[in-house]
Design an enzyme around this catalytic site. Structure first.
Site, PDB file in Angstrom:
ATOM      1  N   VAL A  20       0.846  -1.206   0.000  1.00 36.73           N
ATOM      2  CA  VAL A  20       0.000   0.000   0.000  1.00 36.73           C
ATOM      3  C   VAL A  20       0.879   1.252   0.000  1.00 36.73           C
ATOM      4  O   VAL A  20       0.672   2.183  -0.783  1.00 36.73           O
ATOM      5  CB  VAL A  20      -0.945   0.013   1.231  1.00 36.73           C
ATOM      6  CG1 VAL A  20      -1.669   1.347   1.360  1.00 36.73           C
ATOM      7  CG2 VAL A  20      -1.951  -1.128   1.141  1.00 36.73           C
ATOM      8  N   LYS A  21       1.910   1.252   0.862  1.00 35.71           N
ATOM      9  CA  LYS A  21       2.760   2.450   0.982  1.00 35.71           C
ATOM     10  C   LYS A  21       3.533   2.726  -0.300  1.00 35.71           C
ATOM     11  O   LYS A  21       3.629   3.872  -0.737  1.00 35.71           O
ATOM     12  CB  LYS A  21       3.731   2.278   2.147  1.00 35.71           C
ATOM     13  CG  LYS A  21       3.039   2.315   3.497  1.00 35.71           C
ATOM     14  CD  LYS A  21       4.015   2.086   4.619  1.00 35.71           C
ATOM     15  CE  LYS A  21       3.304   2.255   5.953  1.00 35.71           C
ATOM     16  NZ  LYS A  21       4.222   2.582   7.032  1.00 35.71           N
ATOM     17  N   GLY A  24       1.444   3.885  -2.999  1.00 32.56           N
ATOM     18  CA  GLY A  24       1.052   5.262  -2.684  1.00 32.56           C
ATOM     19  C   GLY A  24       1.986   6.281  -3.339  1.00 32.56           C
ATOM     20  O   GLY A  24       1.564   7.379  -3.691  1.00 32.56           O
ATOM     21  N   GLU A  39       6.396   1.958 -12.275  1.00 30.45           N
ATOM     22  CA  GLU A  39       5.367   1.437 -13.175  1.00 30.45           C
ATOM     23  C   GLU A  39       4.351   0.608 -12.384  1.00 30.45           C
ATOM     24  O   GLU A  39       3.167   0.823 -12.468  1.00 30.45           O
ATOM     25  CB  GLU A  39       6.052   0.601 -14.269  1.00 30.45           C
ATOM     26  CG  GLU A  39       5.175   0.193 -15.419  1.00 30.45           C
ATOM     27  CD  GLU A  39       4.627   1.377 -16.218  1.00 30.45           C
ATOM     28  OE1 GLU A  39       5.074   2.517 -16.036  1.00 30.45           O
ATOM     29  OE2 GLU A  39       3.701   1.138 -17.005  1.00 30.45           O
ATOM     30  N   VAL A  45       5.134 -13.085   0.240  1.00 36.56           N
ATOM     31  CA  VAL A  45       5.858 -13.691   1.355  1.00 36.56           C
ATOM     32  C   VAL A  45       6.469 -14.968   0.785  1.00 36.56           C
ATOM     33  O   VAL A  45       5.814 -15.696   0.041  1.00 36.56           O
ATOM     34  CB  VAL A  45       4.897 -14.005   2.530  1.00 36.56           C
ATOM     35  CG1 VAL A  45       5.612 -14.808   3.598  1.00 36.56           C
ATOM     36  CG2 VAL A  45       4.353 -12.719   3.116  1.00 36.56           C
ATOM     37  N   LYS A  46       7.724 -15.197   1.098  1.00 33.22           N
ATOM     38  CA  LYS A  46       8.423 -16.369   0.544  1.00 33.22           C
ATOM     39  C   LYS A  46       7.676 -17.643   0.937  1.00 33.22           C
ATOM     40  O   LYS A  46       7.379 -17.843   2.120  1.00 33.22           O
ATOM     41  CB  LYS A  46       9.843 -16.391   1.137  1.00 33.22           C
ATOM     42  CG  LYS A  46      10.888 -17.056   0.290  1.00 33.22           C
ATOM     43  CD  LYS A  46      12.233 -16.905   1.015  1.00 33.22           C
ATOM     44  CE  LYS A  46      13.380 -17.408   0.188  1.00 33.22           C
ATOM     45  NZ  LYS A  46      13.597 -16.663  -1.047  1.00 33.22           N
ATOM     46  N   ARG A  76       8.669  -5.764  -4.878  1.00 31.92           N
ATOM     47  CA  ARG A  76       9.338  -5.455  -6.141  1.00 31.92           C
ATOM     48  C   ARG A  76       8.742  -4.196  -6.730  1.00 31.92           C
ATOM     49  O   ARG A  76       7.508  -4.073  -6.788  1.00 31.92           O
ATOM     50  CB  ARG A  76       9.105  -6.602  -7.125  1.00 31.92           C
ATOM     51  CG  ARG A  76      10.378  -7.259  -7.496  1.00 31.92           C
ATOM     52  CD  ARG A  76      10.174  -8.508  -8.289  1.00 31.92           C
ATOM     53  NE  ARG A  76      10.985  -9.555  -7.695  1.00 31.92           N
ATOM     54  CZ  ARG A  76      10.828 -10.835  -7.899  1.00 31.92           C
ATOM     55  NH1 ARG A  76       9.858 -11.265  -8.675  1.00 31.92           N
ATOM     56  NH2 ARG A  76      11.622 -11.699  -7.320  1.00 31.92           N
ATOM     57  N   GLU A 138      12.914  -7.223   1.918  1.00 31.07           N
ATOM     58  CA  GLU A 138      13.800  -6.862   0.801  1.00 31.07           C
ATOM     59  C   GLU A 138      12.989  -6.191  -0.301  1.00 31.07           C
ATOM     60  O   GLU A 138      11.986  -6.737  -0.766  1.00 31.07           O
ATOM     61  CB  GLU A 138      14.505  -8.099   0.242  1.00 31.07           C
ATOM     62  CG  GLU A 138      15.496  -7.735  -0.856  1.00 31.07           C
ATOM     63  CD  GLU A 138      16.268  -8.932  -1.384  1.00 31.07           C
ATOM     64  OE1 GLU A 138      17.427  -9.107  -0.992  1.00 31.07           O
ATOM     65  OE2 GLU A 138      15.686  -9.700  -2.183  1.00 31.07           O
ATOM     66  N   ILE A 152      11.969 -15.084 -16.037  1.00 34.48           N
ATOM     67  CA  ILE A 152      12.195 -16.266 -16.879  1.00 34.48           C
ATOM     68  C   ILE A 152      13.337 -17.117 -16.305  1.00 34.48           C
ATOM     69  O   ILE A 152      13.209 -18.338 -16.153  1.00 34.48           O
ATOM     70  CB  ILE A 152      12.565 -15.834 -18.336  1.00 34.48           C
ATOM     71  CG1 ILE A 152      11.484 -14.951 -18.959  1.00 34.48           C
ATOM     72  CG2 ILE A 152      12.908 -17.036 -19.206  1.00 34.48           C
ATOM     73  CD1 ILE A 152      10.181 -15.612 -19.248  1.00 34.48           C
TER      74      ILE A 152
END
Ligand code: 0O2
Length: 205
Positions: A20-21, A24, A39, A45-46, A76, A138, A152
């Site tokens: 969300v942040k 934002g 973009e 969560v892993k 990401r 991360e 890929i």
């Protein structure tokens, strides 16, 4: 681990909050009628099998997982142009809702695999019913081309367990070079693209 759901709950909360942040930021650019360097933003969560694989591969004991595995919570941020990445990094450095612990620049120094991305490890405070819990997350910042290649390569990695046949290895290296050149070409016509995008956005309004 007896209860993964309980262990991962604050990480899930951190990912949801950070999504969300960070989204934002993009909204703020839109409000100010300015072009966003971001973009889109994703987060995850892993999955437990990946946590177990990484614990195994890196010999991380359970009691050190919260500090030695920095990407249980992963975000990401995708950018159109390589130059946008440093703008995003600057914006993140100014924030005071998390503390930057480490930055890894795999853009100036790509990994031997061909991987390029900018990583930021942050300490993020999550508010729980038992009080504040600081945990690591991360944030990976990369262009769309870097993301395409990494996605890929990551799926092929799962298929071949990192042990790529020679032909695939060569093709992945070539694809990494092509992604690099694509980023370079796009940077060269950046202003043209941005003008066109602005024109298109205004026309839609
Ligand atoms: P997943 O499935 O994305 O969670 P290391 O794993 O030892 O290279 P370290 O110290 O854990 O690195 O941290 P680093 O370098 O920040 O890398 C963590 C994450 O970056 C990886 O998580 C990937 O998401 C991404 N990454 C790093 N190197 C590569 C690469 O060569 N190819 C691709 N596609 N992604 C990479 P995980 O745990 O590997 O995987």
């Amino acid at each position: 681990m007896d209860n993964w759901d309980e262990f991962l709950a604050p990480y899930k909360q951190a990912v949801e909050e950070l999504k969300v942040k960070l989204r934002g930021i993009r909204k703020q650019f839109a409000i100010e009628d300015d072009r966003s360097p971001i973009e889109f933003v994703t987060g995850r969560v892993k999955p437990v099998p990946s946590i177990l694989d990484k614990m195994n591969a890196k010999k991380i004991p359970m009691e050190r997982i919260h500090c030695d595995m920095q990407d249980i919570a992963g975000l990401r941020m995708m950018c159109q142009f390589v130059d946008d990445i440093k703008n995003v990094v600057e914006i993140l450095r100014k924030r005071n809702d998390f503390k930057i612990i480490e930055e890894k620049d795999y853009i100036s120094h790509k990994k031997p695999s061909g991987y390029r991305s900018y990583h930021m490890v942050v300490e993020y405070p999550v508010q729980t019913i038992h009080g504040e819990k600081k945990l690591l997350a991360e944030i990976q910042i990369r262009t769309l081309a870097m993301n395409f290649w990494a996605t890929i390569e990551h799926s092929l990695n799962y298929k071949y367990n990192g042990d790529f046949p020679e032909e695939i290895q060569t093709r992945l290296q070539r694809a990494a070079e092509a992604a690099f050149r694509l980023d370079e070409e796009m940077s060269l016509i950046r202003e043209e693209i941005q003008e066109a995008q602005l024109f298109f956005t205004k026309k839609k309004e």
